[in-house]
Design an enzyme around this catalytic site. Structure first.
Site, PDB file in Angstrom:
ATOM      1  N   GLY A   6     -13.426  -3.842  -0.002  1.00  0.00           N
ATOM      2  CA  GLY A   6     -14.766  -3.308   0.249  1.00  0.00           C
ATOM      3  C   GLY A   6     -15.120  -2.221  -0.753  1.00  0.00           C
ATOM      4  O   GLY A   6     -16.234  -2.186  -1.291  1.00  0.00           O
ATOM      5  N   LYS A  58     -19.109 -14.071   2.544  1.00  0.00           N
ATOM      6  CA  LYS A  58     -20.360 -13.349   2.771  1.00  0.00           C
ATOM      7  C   LYS A  58     -21.198 -13.159   1.511  1.00  0.00           C
ATOM      8  O   LYS A  58     -20.804 -12.448   0.602  1.00  0.00           O
ATOM      9  CB  LYS A  58     -20.067 -12.003   3.418  1.00  0.00           C
ATOM     10  CG  LYS A  58     -19.678 -12.146   4.890  1.00  0.00           C
ATOM     11  CD  LYS A  58     -19.331 -10.812   5.492  1.00  0.00           C
ATOM     12  CE  LYS A  58     -17.913 -10.749   5.978  1.00  0.00           C
ATOM     13  NZ  LYS A  58     -16.926 -10.085   5.190  1.00  0.00           N
ATOM     14  N   GLY A  90      -8.485  -7.142  -1.181  1.00  0.00           N
ATOM     15  CA  GLY A  90      -8.644  -8.024  -0.031  1.00  0.00           C
ATOM     16  C   GLY A  90      -8.015  -9.388  -0.217  1.00  0.00           C
ATOM     17  O   GLY A  90      -6.898  -9.503  -0.705  1.00  0.00           O
ATOM     18  N   ARG A 137       0.827  -1.223   0.000  1.00  0.00           N
ATOM     19  CA  ARG A 137       0.000   0.000   0.000  1.00  0.00           C
ATOM     20  C   ARG A 137       0.857   1.267   0.000  1.00  0.00           C
ATOM     21  O   ARG A 137       0.471   2.267  -0.593  1.00  0.00           O
ATOM     22  CB  ARG A 137      -0.935   0.000   1.207  1.00  0.00           C
ATOM     23  CG  ARG A 137      -2.070  -0.966   0.990  1.00  0.00           C
ATOM     24  CD  ARG A 137      -3.021  -0.975   2.142  1.00  0.00           C
ATOM     25  NE  ARG A 137      -4.242  -1.682   1.767  1.00  0.00           N
ATOM     26  CZ  ARG A 137      -5.072  -2.222   2.635  1.00  0.00           C
ATOM     27  NH1 ARG A 137      -4.833  -2.133   3.921  1.00  0.00           N
ATOM     28  NH2 ARG A 137      -6.140  -2.839   2.217  1.00  0.00           N
TER      29      ARG A 137
HETATM   30  P1  AMP Z   1     -15.259 -12.447   2.172  1.00  0.00           P
HETATM   31  O1  AMP Z   1     -14.772 -11.482   3.203  1.00  0.00           O
HETATM   32  O2  AMP Z   1     -16.717 -12.596   2.141  1.00  0.00           O
HETATM   33  O3  AMP Z   1     -14.676 -12.180   0.795  1.00  0.00           O
HETATM   34  O4  AMP Z   1     -14.702 -13.882   2.608  1.00  0.00           O
HETATM   35  C1  AMP Z   1     -13.354 -14.234   2.573  1.00  0.00           C
HETATM   36  C2  AMP Z   1     -13.129 -15.424   3.428  1.00  0.00           C
HETATM   37  O5  AMP Z   1     -13.945 -16.491   2.976  1.00  0.00           O
HETATM   38  C3  AMP Z   1     -11.716 -15.976   3.414  1.00  0.00           C
HETATM   39  O6  AMP Z   1     -11.177 -15.879   4.695  1.00  0.00           O
HETATM   40  C4  AMP Z   1     -11.890 -17.413   2.971  1.00  0.00           C
HETATM   41  O7  AMP Z   1     -11.057 -18.306   3.638  1.00  0.00           O
HETATM   42  C5  AMP Z   1     -13.319 -17.689   3.344  1.00  0.00           C
HETATM   43  N1  AMP Z   1     -13.866 -18.844   2.646  1.00  0.00           N
HETATM   44  C6  AMP Z   1     -13.779 -19.145   1.345  1.00  0.00           C
HETATM   45  N2  AMP Z   1     -14.367 -20.314   1.069  1.00  0.00           N
HETATM   46  C7  AMP Z   1     -14.830 -20.792   2.237  1.00  0.00           C
HETATM   47  C8  AMP Z   1     -15.549 -21.954   2.620  1.00  0.00           C
HETATM   48  N3  AMP Z   1     -15.887 -22.884   1.698  1.00  0.00           N
HETATM   49  N4  AMP Z   1     -15.883 -22.105   3.923  1.00  0.00           N
HETATM   50  C9  AMP Z   1     -15.554 -21.172   4.842  1.00  0.00           C
HETATM   51  N5  AMP Z   1     -14.877 -20.036   4.538  1.00  0.00           N
HETATM   52  C10 AMP Z   1     -14.520 -19.854   3.254  1.00  0.00           C
END
Ligand code: AMP
Length: 392
Positions: A372, A197, A349, A36
Site C-alpha cells: 500500500g 483493484k 504485497g 520483515r
Molecule cells: P490487489 O490487492 O489489487 O493487488 O490484488 C491482488 C489479488 O488479485 C491477488 O489475490 C490475486 O490473486 C488477485 N487477482 C489477480 N488476477 C486476478 C484475476 N484475473 N481474477 C481475480 N483475482 C485476481
C-alpha cells in the site's frame, strides 16, 4: 531530503523506533515468514552499536483496539532475540507504568519491544495524548516501518510532534529507489500493473503516465480496461464504476505517448478453485467463464515489451497466482524480468510474495516492504509518516 538515523546524535540515548513486525503467523502463533524482522536488522544493529537504548514498537494484524493474545508481538521478540543473539525484553503493553519503569532502568545496548500498538484504538486514530505517551519513552524517534508510512498513526506521524525524528535505513532505501523512479528513471521505463483493484491504481497510472514509456496491465484489473474497449469479459472480476475512468486513461496515455498493453488472450475457468479445468480464450471471454490469468500470446507480447527496458516497476500479480492453474503469467514474467539488465523494482504485497516464492528476490534491484505504501508513494503525494520527519 529527510534526515536518517545517521544524521542523529543517538549515542547513550533512548531511541524509540517504529518497526514493521507485522509478520504472518500460523495457528500455533509461529512466524511463517520473518522477512520483515530481518529487513529491520540493519537499523537496529546500527542503533545498538552507537551504543544506545532501543525501544521498539510495531503493530501486528488488526486487533482494532482490543488486546487479543493471538496478535501479541511476543513471537517477534523471540525471533529478534535469536537474530541479534542478545535478549529482547517483551513488554505486556505499549504504554503503562511498567513500561516506564523498565525504560528508566535500561542500559546502553538493551532492547525492549512494546506490545502491539493497535491493542489501543488511539494508535490508528493518531490520538495526540497517546502519541505523547509513546514519545515520552524516547529521546529520539526513528521510523523504519515503510509499510505503515502511508498511515498517519500515533506511532508514525503523532510521535514526530514531540521528538527529533528521522528515518531508518530501510525507509531510506525504499525512498531512494522510489524517488529515483519518480524523478529520473532510466528509459525506456515499463510499468507493470496487475492485481484485483483498479480503484487503488488509477491515481498511480495518472501520476506515472508522463514518466513511463509503456504500461502493461494484467490481473483482474485488466478486465475493467478490456470492457472499456468493448471486449467480452464473461464473468471476470470487474469494477463497473471504473470502466469510464479506464477509457479516459487510454486517451491520457495517448497524450503522453505511452503504449498500453492489455491481455490479448486469457486463461479462463468456470470456478476459482485450485483444481479448476482451464482453457485459453482468444480476445473475448465467453459468458459464464472467468478470466484468471494472461494467456500464452500475452506472455509473449509482454516479454517483447519488456526486453529493452532499462527501468521496470511491477505492482500486482498478473493472474490469480495463489492457485496453480493461474500462476503461469506471473511466474513467466517474473523469470523473464529476473534475467534482464535493468533497474527492477517490485512493489510489495502479493507481487513481493510471488517473487520470493520463486526465489527470484536476489535478481531484483529492490523489493519493497510496503504494498500500500509503495502504491501511495507512486501517486506522488508523499507519505505522512515520512513527510513528518525532519529535513536535512
Ligand atoms: P490487489 O490487492 O489489487 O493487488 O490484488 C491482488 C489479488 O488479485 C491477488 O489475490 C490475486 O490473486 C488477485 N487477482 C489477480 N488476477 C486476478 C484475476 N484475473 N481474477 C481475480 N483475482 C485476481
Amino acid at each position: 531530503m529527510k534526515k536518517t538515523v545517521k544524521d542523529m546524535d543517538i549515542r547513550g540515548k533512548r531511541v524509540l523506533e517504529r518497526v514493521d513486525f507485522n509478520v504472518p503467523l500460523d495457528e500455533k502463533g509461529r512466524i511463517t515468514d520473518d522477512t520483515r524482522i530481518r529487513a529491520a536488522l540493519p537499523t537496529i544493529q546500527y542503533i545498538l552499536k552507537a551504543p544506545a537504548k532501543l525501544i521498539l514498537m510495531s503493530h501486528l494484524g488488526r486487533p482494532k483496539g482490543e488486546a487479543i493474545p493471538a496478535m501479541s508481538l511476543a513471537p517477534c521478540a523471540k525471533r529478534l532475540s535469536e537474530l541479534l543473539r542478545r535478549p529482547v525484553k517483551m513488554m505486556k503493553d505499549c504504554v503503562s507504568s511498567d513500561v516506564e519503569k523498565e525504560v528508566a532502568s535500561m542500559k546502553d545496548g538493551d532492547v525492549i519491544l512494546l506490545e502491539n500498538l493497535r491493542f489501543h484504538k488511539e494508535e490508528t486514530k493518531n490520538n495526540p495524548e497517546f502519541a505523547k505517551k509513546l514519545a515520552s519513552l524516547g529521546e529520539v524517534f526513528i521510523n523504519d516501518a515503510f509499510g505503515t508510512c502511508h498511515r498517519a498513526h500515533a506511532s508514525t506521524e503523532g510521535v514526530t510532534k514531540f521528538l527529533p525524528s528521522a528515518m531508518g535505513l530501510l525507509v531510506e532505501k525504499e525512498v531512494e529507489y522510489f524517488d529515483k523512479i519518480l524523478t529520473s528513471p532510466e528509459k525506456p521505463f515499463v510499468l507493470i500493473l496487475g492485481g484485483a483493484k483498479v480503484s487503488d491504481k488509477i491515481a498511480v497510472i495518472e501520476n506515472m503516465l508522463p514518466k513511463i514509456d509503456s504500461l502493461l496491465i494484467g490481473g483482474a484489473m485488466a478486465y475493467t480496461f478490456l470492457k472499456s474497449r468493448l471486449k467480452g469479459v464473461g464473468s471476470s472480476k470487474l469494477e463497473e464504476d471504473n470502466v469510464e475512468v479506464a477509457a479516459e486513461l487510454f486517451s491520457k496515455a495517448r497524450e503522453s505517448n505511452v503504449s498500453i498493453f492489455l491481455p490479448e488472450d486469457h486463461v479462463i475457468a468456470k470456478t476459482i478453485t485450485p483444481d479448476a479445468r482451464t482453457k485459453v480464450a482468444k480476445e473475448h471471454i465467453p459468458d459464464g467463464w472467468i478470466g484468471l490469468d494472461i494467456g500464452p500470446r500475452t506472455i509473449k507480447k509482454f516479454k517483447e515489451a519488456l526486453k529493452d527496458a532499462k527501468t521496470i516497476l511491477w505492482n500486482g500479480p498478473l493472474g490469480y497466482f495463489e492457485f496453480k492453474p493461474f500462476r503461469r503469467g506471473t511466474t513467466e514474467i517474473a523469470k523473464f524480468i529476473a534475467r534482464l539488465d535493468a533497474v527492477k523494482v517490485i512493489g510489495g504485497g502479493d507481487t513481493a510474495a510471488a517473487i520470493n516464492e520463486l526465489k527470484l528476490g536476489p535478481k531484483m534491484s529492490h523489493i519493497s516492504t510496503g504494498g500500500g505504501a509503495s502504491l501511495e508513494y507512486l501517486e506522488g503525494k508523499g507519505l505522512p509518516g515520512i513527510t513528518a520527519l525532519e529535513d536535512k
